[in-house]
Design an enzyme around this catalytic site. Sequence first.
Site, PDB file in Angstrom:
ATOM      1  N   LYS A   1       0.834  -1.217   0.000  1.00 49.10           N
ATOM      2  CA  LYS A   1       0.000   0.000   0.000  1.00 49.10           C
ATOM      3  C   LYS A   1       0.857   1.251   0.000  1.00 49.10           C
ATOM      4  O   LYS A   1       0.475   2.254  -0.600  1.00 49.10           O
ATOM      5  CB  LYS A   1      -0.948  -0.005   1.199  1.00 49.10           C
ATOM      6  CG  LYS A   1      -2.072  -0.996   1.012  1.00 49.10           C
ATOM      7  CD  LYS A   1      -3.292  -0.627   1.837  1.00 49.10           C
ATOM      8  CE  LYS A   1      -4.445  -1.525   1.447  1.00 49.10           C
ATOM      9  NZ  LYS A   1      -5.581  -1.402   2.350  1.00 49.10           N
TER      10      LYS A   1
ATOM     11  N   LYS B   1      -3.026 -10.464  -7.246  1.00 43.33           N
ATOM     12  CA  LYS B   1      -4.272 -10.733  -6.528  1.00 43.33           C
ATOM     13  C   LYS B   1      -5.431  -9.879  -7.068  1.00 43.33           C
ATOM     14  O   LYS B   1      -5.210  -8.714  -7.391  1.00 43.33           O
ATOM     15  CB  LYS B   1      -3.975 -10.362  -5.064  1.00 43.33           C
ATOM     16  CG  LYS B   1      -4.990 -10.708  -4.066  1.00 43.33           C
ATOM     17  CD  LYS B   1      -4.534 -10.231  -2.692  1.00 43.33           C
ATOM     18  CE  LYS B   1      -4.624  -8.718  -2.558  1.00 43.33           C
ATOM     19  NZ  LYS B   1      -4.594  -8.201  -1.198  1.00 43.33           N
TER      20      LYS B   1
ATOM     21  N   LYS C   1      -9.661  -4.285  -5.811  1.00 40.59           N
ATOM     22  CA  LYS C   1     -10.489  -3.200  -6.355  1.00 40.59           C
ATOM     23  C   LYS C   1      -9.655  -2.152  -7.087  1.00 40.59           C
ATOM     24  O   LYS C   1     -10.181  -1.392  -7.886  1.00 40.59           O
ATOM     25  CB  LYS C   1     -11.305  -2.557  -5.235  1.00 40.59           C
ATOM     26  CG  LYS C   1     -10.448  -2.072  -4.108  1.00 40.59           C
ATOM     27  CD  LYS C   1     -11.243  -1.778  -2.873  1.00 40.59           C
ATOM     28  CE  LYS C   1     -10.323  -1.475  -1.719  1.00 40.59           C
ATOM     29  NZ  LYS C   1      -9.891  -2.590  -0.948  1.00 40.59           N
TER      30      LYS C   1
HETATM   31  P1  TYM Z   1      -9.670  -6.648   3.064  1.00 41.97           P
HETATM   32  O1  TYM Z   1     -10.731  -5.647   3.315  1.00 41.97           O
HETATM   33  O2  TYM Z   1      -8.552  -6.268   2.164  1.00 41.97           O
HETATM   34  O3  TYM Z   1     -10.273  -7.988   2.505  1.00 41.97           O
HETATM   35  C1  TYM Z   1     -11.382  -8.600   3.144  1.00 41.97           C
HETATM   36  C2  TYM Z   1     -11.306 -10.099   3.060  1.00 41.97           C
HETATM   37  O4  TYM Z   1     -11.239 -10.536   1.700  1.00 41.97           O
HETATM   38  C3  TYM Z   1     -10.090 -11.370   1.515  1.00 41.97           C
HETATM   39  N1  TYM Z   1      -9.562 -11.122   0.155  1.00 41.97           N
HETATM   40  C4  TYM Z   1      -9.343 -12.085  -0.744  1.00 41.97           C
HETATM   41  N2  TYM Z   1      -9.518 -13.422  -0.679  1.00 41.97           N
HETATM   42  C5  TYM Z   1      -9.219 -14.139  -1.790  1.00 41.97           C
HETATM   43  N3  TYM Z   1      -8.745 -13.578  -2.926  1.00 41.97           N
HETATM   44  C6  TYM Z   1      -8.553 -12.244  -3.033  1.00 41.97           C
HETATM   45  N4  TYM Z   1      -8.111 -11.714  -4.170  1.00 41.97           N
HETATM   46  C7  TYM Z   1      -8.857 -11.437  -1.903  1.00 41.97           C
HETATM   47  N5  TYM Z   1      -8.794 -10.096  -1.648  1.00 41.97           N
HETATM   48  C8  TYM Z   1      -9.230  -9.931  -0.391  1.00 41.97           C
HETATM   49  C9  TYM Z   1      -9.106 -10.926   2.585  1.00 41.97           C
HETATM   50  O5  TYM Z   1      -8.150 -11.921   2.869  1.00 41.97           O
HETATM   51  C10 TYM Z   1     -10.038 -10.653   3.751  1.00 41.97           C
HETATM   52  O6  TYM Z   1     -10.361 -11.845   4.431  1.00 41.97           O
HETATM   53  N6  TYM Z   1      -7.168  -6.130   7.305  1.00 41.97           N
HETATM   54  C11 TYM Z   1      -8.314  -6.736   6.688  1.00 41.97           C
HETATM   55  C12 TYM Z   1      -9.631  -6.262   7.311  1.00 41.97           C
HETATM   56  C13 TYM Z   1      -9.684  -6.450   8.774  1.00 41.97           C
HETATM   57  C14 TYM Z   1      -9.846  -7.685   9.467  1.00 41.97           C
HETATM   58  C15 TYM Z   1      -9.837  -7.352  10.866  1.00 41.97           C
HETATM   59  C16 TYM Z   1      -9.975  -9.009   9.058  1.00 41.97           C
HETATM   60  C17 TYM Z   1      -9.602  -5.461   9.698  1.00 41.97           C
HETATM   61  N7  TYM Z   1      -9.698  -5.995  10.962  1.00 41.97           N
HETATM   62  C18 TYM Z   1      -9.966  -8.334  11.841  1.00 41.97           C
HETATM   63  C19 TYM Z   1     -10.106  -9.992  10.055  1.00 41.97           C
HETATM   64  C20 TYM Z   1     -10.102  -9.647  11.429  1.00 41.97           C
HETATM   65  C21 TYM Z   1      -8.299  -6.369   5.222  1.00 41.97           C
HETATM   66  O7  TYM Z   1      -7.691  -5.421   4.810  1.00 41.97           O
HETATM   67  O8  TYM Z   1      -9.090  -7.160   4.451  1.00 41.97           O
END
Ligand code: TYM
Length: 337
Positions: free
Chosen positions: A117, A199, A202
Amino acid sequence: MENQENKKRMLSGIQPSGDLHLGNYLGAVKNWDEMIDQFDCYYFMADLHSITVRQNPADLRRRSKTQLAQYIASGLDPEKCTLFIQSHVHEHAELGWILNCYTMFGELSRMTQFKDKSAKNTENINGGLFTYPALMAADILLYQADYVPVGEDQKQHCELTRDVAIRFNNIYGETFKVPEPFIPKVGARIMSLSNPVSKMSKSDPAGCVFVMDKPEDIARKFKRAVTDSDTEHCVRYAPKEKPGVSNLMQIYSSVTGKTLEEIEKEFDGQGYGALKPTVGDAVIESLRPLREESERILADKAYLESVYTEGAQKATYVARKTLRKVYKRVGFVEKPF
Ligand code: TYM
């Protein structure tokens, strides 16, 4: 809500920094609802995390609500689990600060999400982006979660959460449950349709399928999906040699429940040309009810508000209990009112 005592606890969140995409759905949300009867589940919109990257305020508000509607539409029944907006439970920010003081600079510097990021947002490498994993640890540890269902890319943050919990417990005595990441076997890393070695995210709209995309847009994105330039041209699962085809197979397997071997057999003797529209159609059909139901729920503003209000109340009850314990452990004077 049924009695949740004695059940193991699950917790996860998604940043409403963009619209929900197929990676989020297959890597996370789709698996959440499969566990809803077995576990005491907490799922939230991680809006505090979202502002580590600049957001348009109106869009952020809209996406938080849309995401909640999508959670419910995908089967997360608010009668059975707790759905809330992170910023409604101020204990997250409070424990986040405390855990900042127990998370090392070196640990934070090694986080791949921070490196990615900050490379993409060179004009805004702020402190929040760097200390983001301490807030994520707070999200998880506040609820004494046993499992954290996430995609592959969040594994490193979950491991850091475990290290921080163990460190804190070693200093002050048993305070936090040490959680485990829960990563699905299929769909944990969905790749971009336009660049299958990176990956799905968005920030690459051409290679990204959004849950609310119209069927014709989904069909077009799959038709244009980049496949591989090898000469073999057969549908075979080999992520290193054939990242494009393997990604399409993963997606197909994840939405239909077919195994990779069954998919290889189904396309035996056929080229990539047959695979792309078939996967596109399967995705359209699996997202259709989700999109339609989300739209219906979104139109009912009073219902949505009642869900996130009740969710915040339930979440606060649990979070406050942990935070009180932490304040005591670190030596803060008890608040007299
Ligand atoms: P975030 O918002 O980037 O993504 C949310 C969830 O989607 C999964 N994900 C994917 N899985 C498979 N293929 C992909 N291309 C893909 N892109 C995203 C992510 O692994 C995630 O499970 N830090 C976290 C949000 C968060 C969180 C938490 C998660 C904040 N606090 C506490 C669990 C527990 C994040 O940025 O996910």
